[in-house]
Design a protein around this motif. Structure first.
Motif, PDB file in Angstrom:
ATOM      1  N   ILE A   1       0.829  -1.206   0.000  1.00  0.00           N
ATOM      2  CA  ILE A   1       0.000   0.000   0.000  1.00  0.00           C
ATOM      3  C   ILE A   1       0.864   1.256   0.000  1.00  0.00           C
ATOM      4  CG2 ILE A   1      -1.614   1.340   1.405  1.00  0.00           C
ATOM      5  CD1 ILE A   1      -2.920  -1.335   2.186  1.00  0.00           C
ATOM      6  N   LEU A   2       1.914   1.267   0.820  1.00  0.00           N
ATOM      7  CA  LEU A   2       2.789   2.440   0.868  1.00  0.00           C
ATOM      8  C   LEU A   2       3.521   2.659  -0.455  1.00  0.00           C
ATOM      9  CD1 LEU A   2       4.275   2.144   4.451  1.00  0.00           C
ATOM     10  CD2 LEU A   2       2.606   3.812   3.623  1.00  0.00           C
ATOM     11  N   THR A   3       3.955   1.584  -1.092  1.00  0.00           N
ATOM     12  CA  THR A   3       4.630   1.695  -2.381  1.00  0.00           C
ATOM     13  C   THR A   3       3.687   2.238  -3.445  1.00  0.00           C
ATOM     14  OG1 THR A   3       6.043  -0.167  -1.795  1.00  0.00           O
ATOM     15  CG2 THR A   3       5.950   0.415  -4.112  1.00  0.00           C
ATOM     16  N   GLN A   4       2.471   1.725  -3.479  1.00  0.00           N
ATOM     17  CA  GLN A   4       1.506   2.191  -4.453  1.00  0.00           C
ATOM     18  C   GLN A   4       1.108   3.649  -4.202  1.00  0.00           C
ATOM     19  OE1 GLN A   4       0.410   0.543  -7.225  1.00  0.00           O
ATOM     20  NE2 GLN A   4       2.011  -0.889  -6.644  1.00  0.00           N
ATOM     21  N   LEU A   5       1.011   4.022  -2.951  1.00  0.00           N
ATOM     22  CA  LEU A   5       0.685   5.405  -2.606  1.00  0.00           C
ATOM     23  C   LEU A   5       1.796   6.346  -3.043  1.00  0.00           C
ATOM     24  CD1 LEU A   5      -1.359   7.254  -1.187  1.00  0.00           C
ATOM     25  CD2 LEU A   5      -0.119   6.834   0.929  1.00  0.00           C
ATOM     26  N   ARG A   6       3.043   5.939  -2.847  1.00  0.00           N
ATOM     27  CA  ARG A   6       4.173   6.760  -3.296  1.00  0.00           C
ATOM     28  C   ARG A   6       4.156   6.934  -4.806  1.00  0.00           C
ATOM     29  NH1 ARG A   6      10.009   4.424  -2.882  1.00  0.00           N
ATOM     30  NH2 ARG A   6       9.264   3.535  -4.805  1.00  0.00           N
ATOM     31  N   GLU A   7       3.906   5.866  -5.546  1.00  0.00           N
ATOM     32  CA  GLU A   7       3.829   5.943  -7.003  1.00  0.00           C
ATOM     33  C   GLU A   7       2.692   6.862  -7.443  1.00  0.00           C
ATOM     34  OE1 GLU A   7       5.765   4.589  -9.451  1.00  0.00           O
ATOM     35  OE2 GLU A   7       7.136   3.934  -7.874  1.00  0.00           O
ATOM     36  N   LEU A   8       1.566   6.762  -6.770  1.00  0.00           N
ATOM     37  CA  LEU A   8       0.422   7.602  -7.104  1.00  0.00           C
ATOM     38  C   LEU A   8       0.738   9.078  -6.880  1.00  0.00           C
ATOM     39  CD1 LEU A   8      -2.638   7.719  -7.866  1.00  0.00           C
ATOM     40  CD2 LEU A   8      -3.077   7.664  -5.412  1.00  0.00           C
ATOM     41  N   LEU A   9       1.396   9.390  -5.782  1.00  0.00           N
ATOM     42  CA  LEU A   9       1.749  10.781  -5.500  1.00  0.00           C
ATOM     43  C   LEU A   9       2.782  11.312  -6.489  1.00  0.00           C
ATOM     44  CD1 LEU A   9       1.843  10.756  -1.607  1.00  0.00           C
ATOM     45  CD2 LEU A   9       0.104  11.762  -3.090  1.00  0.00           C
ATOM     46  N   GLU A  10       3.725  10.487  -6.908  1.00  0.00           N
ATOM     47  CA  GLU A  10       4.689  10.917  -7.918  1.00  0.00           C
ATOM     48  C   GLU A  10       3.998  11.225  -9.240  1.00  0.00           C
ATOM     49  OE1 GLU A  10       7.669   7.902  -8.212  1.00  0.00           O
ATOM     50  OE2 GLU A  10       8.637   8.481  -6.337  1.00  0.00           O
ATOM     51  N   LYS A  11       3.079  10.381  -9.631  1.00  0.00           N
ATOM     52  CA  LYS A  11       2.356  10.609 -10.879  1.00  0.00           C
ATOM     53  C   LYS A  11       1.445  11.822 -10.771  1.00  0.00           C
ATOM     54  CE  LYS A  11       3.996   7.073 -13.030  1.00  0.00           C
ATOM     55  NZ  LYS A  11       4.951   7.238 -14.087  1.00  0.00           N
ATOM     56  N   ALA A  12       0.878  12.028  -9.603  1.00  0.00           N
ATOM     57  CA  ALA A  12      -0.014  13.181  -9.416  1.00  0.00           C
ATOM     58  C   ALA A  12       0.754  14.490  -9.586  1.00  0.00           C
ATOM     59  CB  ALA A  12      -0.676  13.122  -8.042  1.00  0.00           C
ATOM     60  N   THR A  13       1.980  14.562  -9.091  1.00  0.00           N
ATOM     61  CA  THR A  13       2.762  15.782  -9.267  1.00  0.00           C
ATOM     62  C   THR A  13       3.086  16.022 -10.736  1.00  0.00           C
ATOM     63  OG1 THR A  13       4.806  14.598  -8.802  1.00  0.00           O
ATOM     64  CG2 THR A  13       3.764  15.702  -6.962  1.00  0.00           C
ATOM     65  N   GLU A  14       3.344  14.962 -11.485  1.00  0.00           N
ATOM     66  CA  GLU A  14       3.591  15.108 -12.917  1.00  0.00           C
ATOM     67  C   GLU A  14       2.335  15.585 -13.644  1.00  0.00           C
ATOM     68  OE1 GLU A  14       5.146  11.494 -14.520  1.00  0.00           O
ATOM     69  OE2 GLU A  14       6.802  11.439 -13.089  1.00  0.00           O
ATOM     70  N   VAL A  15       1.195  15.029 -13.280  1.00  0.00           N
ATOM     71  CA  VAL A  15      -0.062  15.417 -13.924  1.00  0.00           C
ATOM     72  C   VAL A  15      -0.407  16.866 -13.595  1.00  0.00           C
ATOM     73  CG1 VAL A  15      -2.555  14.996 -13.934  1.00  0.00           C
ATOM     74  CG2 VAL A  15      -0.974  13.080 -14.068  1.00  0.00           C
ATOM     75  N   ILE A  16      -0.204  17.271 -12.356  1.00  0.00           N
ATOM     76  CA  ILE A  16      -0.493  18.647 -11.965  1.00  0.00           C
ATOM     77  C   ILE A  16       0.427  19.612 -12.706  1.00  0.00           C
ATOM     78  CG2 ILE A  16      -0.369  20.278 -10.035  1.00  0.00           C
ATOM     79  CD1 ILE A  16      -1.373  17.963  -8.250  1.00  0.00           C
ATOM     80  N   GLY A  17       1.701  19.275 -12.833  1.00  0.00           N
ATOM     81  CA  GLY A  17       2.632  20.119 -13.583  1.00  0.00           C
ATOM     82  C   GLY A  17       2.243  20.231 -15.045  1.00  0.00           C
ATOM     83  N   ALA A  18       1.848  19.125 -15.644  1.00  0.00           N
ATOM     84  CA  ALA A  18       1.418  19.153 -17.043  1.00  0.00           C
ATOM     85  C   ALA A  18       0.136  19.959 -17.200  1.00  0.00           C
ATOM     86  CB  ALA A  18       1.216  17.732 -17.554  1.00  0.00           C
ATOM     87  N   TRP A  19      -0.771  19.841 -16.252  1.00  0.00           N
ATOM     88  CA  TRP A  19      -2.018  20.602 -16.297  1.00  0.00           C
ATOM     89  C   TRP A  19      -1.740  22.101 -16.218  1.00  0.00           C
ATOM     90  CZ3 TRP A  19      -6.804  20.304 -17.735  1.00  0.00           C
ATOM     91  CH2 TRP A  19      -7.725  21.221 -17.264  1.00  0.00           C
ATOM     92  N   ARG A  20      -0.837  22.506 -15.334  1.00  0.00           N
ATOM     93  CA  ARG A  20      -0.491  23.930 -15.220  1.00  0.00           C
ATOM     94  C   ARG A  20       0.173  24.435 -16.486  1.00  0.00           C
ATOM     95  NH1 ARG A  20       1.811  24.136  -9.021  1.00  0.00           N
ATOM     96  NH2 ARG A  20      -0.232  24.033  -8.034  1.00  0.00           N
ATOM     97  N   GLU A  21       1.038  23.623 -17.072  1.00  0.00           N
ATOM     98  CA  GLU A  21       1.691  24.023 -18.316  1.00  0.00           C
ATOM     99  C   GLU A  21       0.671  24.165 -19.445  1.00  0.00           C
ATOM    100  OE1 GLU A  21       5.028  22.269 -21.394  1.00  0.00           O
ATOM    101  OE2 GLU A  21       4.973  21.537 -19.336  1.00  0.00           O
TER     102      GLU A  21
END
Length: 65
Positions: A20-40
């Motif tokens: 669960i912790l590993t999957q949560l970390r992966e999800l948060l990493e992807k979320a930061t990428e998606v948020i950055g792409a959305w802002r761009e």
């Protein structure tokens, strides 16, 4: 219940927690990428304003000739 069963349950619990912790970390990493792409994307879709007035000055000089 013997010690073998308890040990297996403890190991399974730690395994699930680690998963669960590993999957949560992966999800948060992807979320930061998606948020950055959305802002761009949003910033690229906004109209650009001329803050220095350089393009309007060049248009006026072309119209005068």
């Amino acid at each position: 219940m013997n010690w073998d069963g308890i040990t297996l349950y403890v190991l399974a619990g730690f395994g699930i927690a680690l998963l669960i912790l590993t999957q949560l970390r992966e999800l948060l990493e992807k979320a930061t990428e998606v948020i950055g792409a959305w802002r761009e994307l949003r910033s690229s879709m906004r109209p650009r304003s001329d803050t220095d007035g350089a393009s309007s000055t060049s248009r006026q000089s072309l119209d005068d000739h």
